[in-house]
Enzyme design. Sequence first.
Site, PDB file in Angstrom:
ATOM      1  N   HIS A  49       0.840  -1.505  -0.123  1.00  0.00           N
ATOM      2  CA  HIS A  49      -0.433  -0.275  -0.033  1.00  0.00           C
ATOM      3  C   HIS A  49       0.812   1.336   0.003  1.00  0.00           C
ATOM      4  CE1 HIS A  49       0.468  -0.392   4.251  1.00  0.00           C
ATOM      5  NE2 HIS A  49       1.083   0.869   4.374  1.00  0.00           N
TER       6      HIS A  49
HETATM    7  P1  TYD Z   1      -2.127  -3.265   7.462  1.00  0.00           P
HETATM    8  O1  TYD Z   1      -1.826  -1.943   7.332  1.00  0.00           O
HETATM    9  O2  TYD Z   1      -3.083  -4.040   5.946  1.00  0.00           O
HETATM   10  O3  TYD Z   1      -0.688  -4.539   7.535  1.00  0.00           O
HETATM   11  P2  TYD Z   1       0.265  -4.383   7.022  1.00  0.00           P
HETATM   12  O4  TYD Z   1       0.540  -3.183   5.901  1.00  0.00           O
HETATM   13  O5  TYD Z   1       2.022  -4.830   7.403  1.00  0.00           O
HETATM   14  O6  TYD Z   1       0.696  -5.519   5.569  1.00  0.00           O
HETATM   15  O7  TYD Z   1      -2.900  -3.465   8.783  1.00  0.00           O
HETATM   16  C1  TYD Z   1      -3.210  -4.970   8.681  1.00  0.00           C
HETATM   17  C2  TYD Z   1      -4.539  -4.835  10.492  1.00  0.00           C
HETATM   18  O8  TYD Z   1      -4.221  -4.363  11.140  1.00  0.00           O
HETATM   19  C3  TYD Z   1      -5.760  -4.424   9.638  1.00  0.00           C
HETATM   20  O9  TYD Z   1      -6.969  -4.900   9.670  1.00  0.00           O
HETATM   21  C4  TYD Z   1      -5.403  -3.043   9.957  1.00  0.00           C
HETATM   22  C5  TYD Z   1      -4.982  -2.911  11.210  1.00  0.00           C
HETATM   23  N1  TYD Z   1      -4.411  -1.641  11.929  1.00  0.00           N
HETATM   24  C6  TYD Z   1      -4.590  -0.870  13.118  1.00  0.00           C
HETATM   25  O10 TYD Z   1      -5.690  -1.352  13.465  1.00  0.00           O
HETATM   26  N2  TYD Z   1      -3.971   0.203  13.533  1.00  0.00           N
HETATM   27  C7  TYD Z   1      -2.979   0.874  12.690  1.00  0.00           C
HETATM   28  O11 TYD Z   1      -2.463   1.106  13.527  1.00  0.00           O
HETATM   29  C8  TYD Z   1      -2.520  -0.238  12.131  1.00  0.00           C
HETATM   30  C9  TYD Z   1      -1.031  -0.123  11.395  1.00  0.00           C
HETATM   31  C10 TYD Z   1      -3.487  -1.842  11.148  1.00  0.00           C
END
Ligand code: TYD
Length: 140
Positions: A49
């Site tokens: 992302h």
């Molecule tokens: P995501 O940002 O997609 O993780 P990565 O970039 O490591 O693959 O987040 C994974 C899950 O965690 C998603 O359901 C959103 C949640 N999340 C939160 O609730 N708070 C946060 O600060 C972050 C970064 C993610």
Amino acid sequence: MEYRIIDFAEHGDDTGSLVAIEALKDVPFAIKRVYYIYGTTAHAVRGRHAHKTLEQVIFCPVGSCEFTLDDGGERKTIRLQHPNQGLYLRSNIWREFTNFSPDCVVMVLASEQYDEADYIRDYAEFMRLIAGADKIGKRG
Ligand code: TYD
């Protein structure tokens, strides 16, 4: 590409090392959120992302992993493998995290609280937004 490696100062002696990170001093923003990722599987790909406005500093206090960064024009892969080494990322950079060591912990310091609306999770949309921002930049 708008990223920077920050080498945090290490305070160490023969008993061990310490790294201190202060907002607006060691990282260029006020820290509003800290999160960490651990227990990643060997072939995991995380991230995938970009952010519209968020600034982050990312580091591995334990283990190592790779960050592939893409600003729409250039792709670059960086391996973070020292606990005192941070990766500063501004907005509008597509990022993918891969090649996690089994013990890897990824810590992230973020400039804003969690906001799903700040995410760009579709690569085609990311490329469209970058192209649009370029046009606005060139006009101004
Ligand atoms: P995501 O940002 O997609 O993780 P990565 O970039 O490591 O693959 O987040 C994974 C899950 O965690 C998603 O359901 C959103 C949640 N999340 C939160 O609730 N708070 C946060 O600060 C972050 C970064 C993610």
